[in-house]
Design a protein around this motif. Structure first.
Motif, PDB file in Angstrom:
ATOM      1  N   TYR A 148       0.841  -1.209   0.000  1.00 20.18           N
ATOM      2  CA  TYR A 148       0.000   0.000   0.000  1.00 20.18           C
ATOM      3  C   TYR A 148       0.877   1.261   0.000  1.00 20.18           C
ATOM      4  O   TYR A 148       1.571   1.556   0.987  1.00 20.18           O
ATOM      5  N   GLY A 149       0.839   1.994  -1.082  1.00 20.79           N
ATOM      6  CA  GLY A 149       1.709   3.154  -1.297  1.00 20.79           C
ATOM      7  C   GLY A 149       1.699   4.193  -0.187  1.00 20.79           C
ATOM      8  O   GLY A 149       2.758   4.566   0.334  1.00 20.79           O
ATOM      9  N   PRO A 150       0.514   4.702   0.193  1.00 18.25           N
ATOM     10  CA  PRO A 150       0.490   5.745   1.230  1.00 18.25           C
ATOM     11  C   PRO A 150       1.114   5.283   2.551  1.00 18.25           C
ATOM     12  O   PRO A 150       1.747   6.072   3.258  1.00 18.25           O
ATOM     13  N   TYR A 151       0.929   4.002   2.888  1.00 19.44           N
ATOM     14  CA  TYR A 151       1.518   3.449   4.106  1.00 19.44           C
ATOM     15  C   TYR A 151       3.045   3.410   3.962  1.00 19.44           C
ATOM     16  O   TYR A 151       3.777   3.827   4.855  1.00 19.44           O
ATOM     17  N   ALA A 152       3.511   2.935   2.798  1.00 18.69           N
ATOM     18  CA  ALA A 152       4.955   2.851   2.555  1.00 18.69           C
ATOM     19  C   ALA A 152       5.596   4.234   2.671  1.00 18.69           C
ATOM     20  O   ALA A 152       6.674   4.387   3.236  1.00 18.69           O
ATOM     21  N   ARG A 153       4.908   5.245   2.151  1.00 17.92           N
ATOM     22  CA  ARG A 153       5.499   6.596   2.182  1.00 17.92           C
ATOM     23  C   ARG A 153       5.616   7.138   3.602  1.00 17.92           C
ATOM     24  O   ARG A 153       6.637   7.723   3.968  1.00 17.92           O
ATOM     25  N   VAL A 154       4.565   6.976   4.414  1.00 17.59           N
ATOM     26  CA  VAL A 154       4.697   7.513   5.781  1.00 17.59           C
ATOM     27  C   VAL A 154       5.696   6.674   6.590  1.00 17.59           C
ATOM     28  O   VAL A 154       6.400   7.206   7.440  1.00 17.59           O
ATOM     29  N   LEU A 155       5.774   5.379   6.273  1.00 12.85           N
ATOM     30  CA  LEU A 155       6.752   4.545   6.998  1.00 12.85           C
ATOM     31  C   LEU A 155       8.182   5.009   6.730  1.00 12.85           C
ATOM     32  O   LEU A 155       9.047   4.949   7.597  1.00 12.85           O
ATOM     33  N   LYS A 156       8.404   5.472   5.512  1.00 12.53           N
ATOM     34  CA  LYS A 156       9.729   5.971   5.164  1.00 12.53           C
ATOM     35  C   LYS A 156      10.092   7.150   6.068  1.00 12.53           C
ATOM     36  O   LYS A 156      11.196   7.228   6.617  1.00 12.53           O
ATOM     37  N   ARG A 157       9.136   8.047   6.237  1.00 11.25           N
ATOM     38  CA  ARG A 157       9.362   9.194   7.112  1.00 11.25           C
ATOM     39  C   ARG A 157       9.527   8.748   8.563  1.00 11.25           C
ATOM     40  O   ARG A 157      10.402   9.226   9.297  1.00 11.25           O
ATOM     41  N   ILE A 158       8.673   7.834   8.978  1.00 12.74           N
ATOM     42  CA  ILE A 158       8.711   7.345  10.359  1.00 12.74           C
ATOM     43  C   ILE A 158      10.060   6.677  10.643  1.00 12.74           C
ATOM     44  O   ILE A 158      10.692   6.946  11.666  1.00 12.74           O
ATOM     45  N   CYS A 159      10.504   5.830   9.730  1.00 10.09           N
ATOM     46  CA  CYS A 159      11.774   5.127   9.959  1.00 10.09           C
ATOM     47  C   CYS A 159      12.947   6.106  10.041  1.00 10.09           C
ATOM     48  O   CYS A 159      13.865   5.914  10.839  1.00 10.09           O
ATOM     49  N   ALA A 160      12.887   7.158   9.241  1.00 10.66           N
ATOM     50  CA  ALA A 160      13.954   8.163   9.302  1.00 10.66           C
ATOM     51  C   ALA A 160      14.010   8.778  10.704  1.00 10.66           C
ATOM     52  O   ALA A 160      15.086   8.988  11.268  1.00 10.66           O
ATOM     53  N   GLU A 161      12.830   9.069  11.281  1.00 10.26           N
ATOM     54  CA  GLU A 161      12.814   9.665  12.623  1.00 10.26           C
ATOM     55  C   GLU A 161      13.180   8.639  13.692  1.00 10.26           C
ATOM     56  O   GLU A 161      13.767   8.981  14.717  1.00 10.26           O
ATOM     57  N   GLU A 162      12.823   7.388  13.445  1.00 12.96           N
ATOM     58  CA  GLU A 162      13.153   6.338  14.413  1.00 12.96           C
ATOM     59  C   GLU A 162      14.664   6.191  14.585  1.00 12.96           C
ATOM     60  O   GLU A 162      15.131   5.716  15.606  1.00 12.96           O
ATOM     61  N   SER A 163      15.413   6.580  13.552  1.00 14.32           N
ATOM     62  CA  SER A 163      16.858   6.427  13.705  1.00 14.32           C
ATOM     63  C   SER A 163      17.380   7.352  14.811  1.00 14.32           C
ATOM     64  O   SER A 163      18.342   7.024  15.496  1.00 14.32           O
ATOM     65  N   PHE A 164      16.700   8.488  15.023  1.00 13.40           N
ATOM     66  CA  PHE A 164      17.020   9.325  16.194  1.00 13.40           C
ATOM     67  C   PHE A 164      16.601   8.603  17.476  1.00 13.40           C
ATOM     68  O   PHE A 164      17.341   8.572  18.465  1.00 13.40           O
ATOM     69  N   HIS A 165      15.437   7.968  17.448  1.00 16.03           N
ATOM     70  CA  HIS A 165      14.954   7.285  18.655  1.00 16.03           C
ATOM     71  C   HIS A 165      15.903   6.173  19.081  1.00 16.03           C
ATOM     72  O   HIS A 165      16.103   5.923  20.264  1.00 16.03           O
ATOM     73  N   MET A 166      16.463   5.488  18.080  1.00 11.52           N
ATOM     74  CA  MET A 166      17.404   4.410  18.404  1.00 11.52           C
ATOM     75  C   MET A 166      18.589   4.956  19.185  1.00 11.52           C
ATOM     76  O   MET A 166      18.992   4.403  20.199  1.00 11.52           O
ATOM     77  N   GLN A 167      19.138   6.074  18.708  1.00  3.21           N
ATOM     78  CA  GLN A 167      20.298   6.671  19.380  1.00  3.21           C
ATOM     79  C   GLN A 167      19.911   7.164  20.770  1.00  3.21           C
ATOM     80  O   GLN A 167      20.663   7.011  21.732  1.00  3.21           O
ATOM     81  N   HIS A 168      18.726   7.765  20.857  1.00  4.84           N
ATOM     82  CA  HIS A 168      18.225   8.287  22.133  1.00  4.84           C
ATOM     83  C   HIS A 168      18.135   7.158  23.162  1.00  4.84           C
ATOM     84  O   HIS A 168      18.643   7.274  24.277  1.00  4.84           O
ATOM     85  N   GLY A 169      17.504   6.052  22.773  1.00  3.31           N
ATOM     86  CA  GLY A 169      17.341   4.922  23.680  1.00  3.31           C
ATOM     87  C   GLY A 169      18.685   4.337  24.090  1.00  3.31           C
ATOM     88  O   GLY A 169      18.944   4.087  25.269  1.00  3.31           O
ATOM     89  N   GLU A 170      19.555   4.139  23.106  1.00  9.45           N
ATOM     90  CA  GLU A 170      20.866   3.556  23.397  1.00  9.45           C
ATOM     91  C   GLU A 170      21.657   4.445  24.350  1.00  9.45           C
ATOM     92  O   GLU A 170      22.355   3.968  25.234  1.00  9.45           O
ATOM     93  N   ASN A 171      21.525   5.755  24.163  1.00  9.07           N
ATOM     94  CA  ASN A 171      22.289   6.690  24.983  1.00  9.07           C
ATOM     95  C   ASN A 171      21.878   6.608  26.455  1.00  9.07           C
ATOM     96  O   ASN A 171      22.735   6.631  27.348  1.00  9.07           O
ATOM     97  N   ILE A 172      20.583   6.493  26.710  1.00  7.40           N
ATOM     98  CA  ILE A 172      20.108   6.362  28.096  1.00  7.40           C
ATOM     99  C   ILE A 172      20.636   5.061  28.699  1.00  7.40           C
ATOM    100  O   ILE A 172      21.134   5.024  29.830  1.00  7.40           O
ATOM    101  N   ILE A 173      20.531   3.978  27.915  1.00 11.98           N
ATOM    102  CA  ILE A 173      20.948   2.659  28.408  1.00 11.98           C
ATOM    103  C   ILE A 173      22.451   2.627  28.676  1.00 11.98           C
ATOM    104  O   ILE A 173      22.902   2.114  29.702  1.00 11.98           O
ATOM    105  N   LEU A 174      23.223   3.181  27.760  1.00 14.31           N
ATOM    106  CA  LEU A 174      24.677   3.155  27.943  1.00 14.31           C
ATOM    107  C   LEU A 174      25.089   3.930  29.185  1.00 14.31           C
ATOM    108  O   LEU A 174      25.982   3.505  29.919  1.00 14.31           O
ATOM    109  N   ALA A 175      24.418   5.052  29.430  1.00 13.77           N
ATOM    110  CA  ALA A 175      24.725   5.828  30.633  1.00 13.77           C
ATOM    111  C   ALA A 175      24.462   4.984  31.879  1.00 13.77           C
ATOM    112  O   ALA A 175      25.257   4.972  32.823  1.00 13.77           O
ATOM    113  N   LEU A 176      23.348   4.262  31.890  1.00  9.10           N
ATOM    114  CA  LEU A 176      23.019   3.435  33.052  1.00  9.10           C
ATOM    115  C   LEU A 176      23.984   2.249  33.164  1.00  9.10           C
ATOM    116  O   LEU A 176      24.457   1.916  34.251  1.00  9.10           O
ATOM    117  N   ALA A 177      24.290   1.633  32.022  1.00  4.98           N
ATOM    118  CA  ALA A 177      25.157   0.456  32.024  1.00  4.98           C
ATOM    119  C   ALA A 177      26.569   0.813  32.488  1.00  4.98           C
ATOM    120  O   ALA A 177      27.288  -0.020  33.025  1.00  4.98           O
TER     121      ALA A 177
END
Lengths: 309, 115, 262
Positions: A148-177
């Motif tokens: 489904y095209g419209p879904y694929a397009r918003v997922l592309k945007r979402i995944c781009a932003e998730e790459s920030f979320h990945m770093q954000h999550g890892e950063n909190i965990i690494l600080a605790l670890a």
């Protein structure tokens, strides 16, 4: 053209890997499956804001405060993007934004099991950002190739932003670890609490009839179990590398079977949480969404009032 | 607007972002808003939280006219190499006879930019 | 004063400057914190996203002011934000009040934003250059806040019925605290003398009243009579139990181990 011919043409397009658009003819079943999946995805993003939202006011530094606000905001933003996709699909059926939100507190739409759970500590907020988001990212990345095209397009945007979320999550965990014994203890305790939910996240291993149809229409391309395996591939080594213990003595990679073996979680408990909204925080968070929506109705009405400019 | 059964119903606005003066506006998605001015304000945060821009258009969905997807509207089946750079690969070989090379647009642009 | 080093050489200048910076930082941090409480609860999803950006901007501005303070020899920004006592907080009490309904949050924000705009304008030519430079940048970011809050404020008023009633109630509640946002605290005179801020508070207040009366007219609201003196003067470190609660919450994790890296 007969209905049958139209359907065959449609399936030919799907098999050729073409994308379907909102204005194209599509079988009712395809539309219904899309609505079910994307509505659940949208609502999970919105309900997913709540467990982390509880830690926004408590974030322990100015930088963390800003980052977690931005992250929760992104989740709401993803909910917005996904809702727009569902709204266009559901419009011919007479449903709009209001209905789609009301469905949450009328228990007509499910959301991910993890967002029914309690976020008890700052480490929980970190584990949500790292592993729950990690699981969600695996899932979303696999959907990028959806038919489904419209879904694929918003997922592309979402995944781009998730790459920030990945770093954000890892950063909190690494600080605790890398932190004090107390911080490390918090982190391990948090992993122990979330592990079962993480296994639940991708759903039961058996392919349900609805999932089978989604695979048939190439709405999804991977099964629940295939996704869970991909998650374990990527995250188990990282979890172990920072000195954490995974609370499953059975867990190991079987080189011959080429898959992770893990203790089956209690799928009845999963059903209880997701289908019946009986998780530890289900009722409270659904009530929050109801209050936000009903409580804001007067504002939405006022904003629509035609006035002299 | 309120729908017939009294449900609150915001309008759908399509959002177009112009990244720089050298770019055209590009469609990035849509949102629901009670009025054009709010749509504009909301578009900034719903679509430009990270990226910068110099201009923003919002267009009510009903003003967008669109082609169908699967029709012959875009059909171009026959050879049109005569209108593309790729249709003139022989120039390179011909210029070599005169000990020269094909002149390209990139070469001109970089020559002009030389100070 | 080009730099922190220079400012630190003049005791009286430093005292006044620091006090003002605390007011600015605490105003922004407190309001940003309150704004963030709307996450997931705003009247619509698109608006939720936009409001969160406003919250982040405010906290971001607080970070800037805390960094200036740190340069002037105060503790690190996180300590200043998370570990100062109630009596050391210099924000206006209006900004620490609980969010109430959307009408209260919008009206409070709008009224503060107009004040902040005037105050920032008077800082763009501050004798303390680092502050002047920051004020120019921050004021540009505040443009969007003003625009956004103004849209809601006017529309809610014009809509009449429930929205207008709620807005009137909000104004009434705000009027109890509004007097506390004007004024620059105990060093007010010195701040103007040193040209740290280039306009006296009284003059800014008059301009605020003018601009606000205009907005009230647009929103078809009646301008209330003048306000009573405030119960707590936040600029002197007097605060309501609502701020005490806010600080408890905000520093809950930080206090587990203030020396740890989180």
């Amino acid at each position: 053209m007969t209905e049958q011919e139209r359907l065959e043409l449609f399936m030919e397009r799907i098999r050729r890997g073409e994308k379907i658009e909102a204005t194209d003819w599509m079988p009712d079943e395809y539309r219904q499956l899309l609505i079910k999946l994307i509505h659940m995805h949208a609502v999970s993003e919105i309900m997913g804001a709540y467990p982390e939202k509880e830690w926004v006011p408590k974030a322990p530094s100015l930088r963390r405060k800003l980052a977690i606000m931005a992250k929760v905001q992104d989740e709401m933003g993803h909910g917005q993007l996904l809702l727009r996709v569902v709204e266009d699909l559901a419009k011919p059926l007479g449903k709009n934004r209001e209905d789609l939100i009301e469905d949450i507190y009328h228990h007509r739409v499910k959301f991910h099991n993890v967002f029914h759970m309690e976020a008890r500590t700052w480490a929980d907020a970190g584990v949500i950002g790292w592993l729950v988001d990690g699981a969600a990212i695996i899932n979303q990345a696999s959907l990028l190739s959806t038919s489904y095209g419209p879904y694929a397009r918003v997922l592309k945007r979402i995944c781009a932003e998730e790459s920030f979320h990945m770093q954000h999550g890892e950063n909190i965990i690494l600080a605790l670890a890398m932190g004090t014994p107390e911080q490390k203890r918090m982190l391990q305790e948090s992993l122990d609490y979330w592990w079962e939910s993480l296994l639940f996240f991708f759903g039961p291993p058996e392919v349900t009839p609805a999932a089978e149809r989604m695979l048939y229409y190439r709405i999804r391309t991977l099964t629940n179990e295939e996704l869970r395996q991909k998650f374990l591939d990527k995250y188990v080594p990282r979890i172990l590398s920072i000195g954490l213990t995974i609370p499953d003595p059975q867990l190991h990679y079987d080189k011959e079977l080429k898959r992770w073996i893990y203790t089956m979680p209690d799928w009845e408990k999963f059903g209880e949480i997701v289908k019946k909204n009986n998780g530890p925080k289900s009722r409270e968070r659904i009530e929050l969404r109801r209050q936000a929506h009903e409580g804001g109705r007067w504002v939405r009405e006022a904003m629509l009032t035609k006035t002299a400019v | 607007m309120m729908s017939a059964d009294g449900k609150v119903e915001y309008g759908v606005y399509e959002v177009f972002v112009q990244k720089s003066h050298a770019d055209h506006h590009v469609h990035v998605g849509s949102l629901m808003a009670p009025s054009p001015d709010l749509a504009m304000q909301l578009a900034r945060e719903n679509f430009l939280r990270r990226d910068s821009a110099v201009n923003l258009w919002i267009v009510p969905r009903e003003y967008i006219y669109t082609t169908p997807y699967s029709s012959d509207f875009f059909a171009r089946e026959m050879d049109r190499k005569y209108r593309e750079v790729g249709g003139y690969t022989e120039n390179g070989r011909l210029w070599r006879l005169f000990k020269e090379k094909t002149l390209t647009m990139e070469e001109i642009v970089s020559h002009i930019e030389e100070t | 004063m080009e730099s922190a080093e220079q400012a630190q050489k003049n005791e009286a200048y430093l005292l006044a400057l620091r006090d003002l910076l605390y007011q600015l930082a605490d105003d922004e941090l407190t309001l940003g914190h309150r704004d963030s409480e709307w996450l997931g609860l705003s009247p619509d999803i698109e608006g939720d996203v936009a409001f969160s950006s406003v919250a982040q901007d405010e906290v971001g501005h607080a970070v800037f002011y805390f960094e200036l303070l740190h340069e002037l020899g105060e503790k690190d920004p996180d300590r200043l934000a998370f570990a100062r006592d109630l009596s050391e907080r210099k924000n206006a009490v209006l900004l620490e009040r609980e969010n109430g309904d959307w009408a209260y949050s919008i009206a409070r924000h709008f009224m503060y934003d107009v004040w902040d705009d005037l105050r920032l304008e008077a800082l763009t030519e501050s004798s303390y250059v680092p502050l002047a430079k920051g004020a120019i940048k921050i004021r540009r970011e505040e443009y969007y806040h003003l625009l956004h809050m103004h849209s809601y404020f006017v529309r809610l008023g014009q809509a009449g019925k429930e929205a207008k009633k709620r807005l009137e109630l909000a104004v009434k509640a705000i009027w109890k605290d509004i007097g506390g946002i004007f004024g620059f605290g105990v060093y007010e005179q010195k701040l103007v003398e040193f040209n740290i801020i280039t306009k006296p508070a009284e003059e800014l207040k008059q301009r605020w009243v003018k601009r606000m009366q205009q907005a009230f007219a647009e929103a078809q609201l009646t301008w209330p009579d003048s306000w009573e003196p405030v119960q707590y003067d936040g600029r002197r470190g007097e605060h309501s139990p609502e701020l005490e609660q806010l600080l408890q919450t905000m520093s809950e994790v930080y206090r587990i181990d203030p020396t740890a890296r989180w």
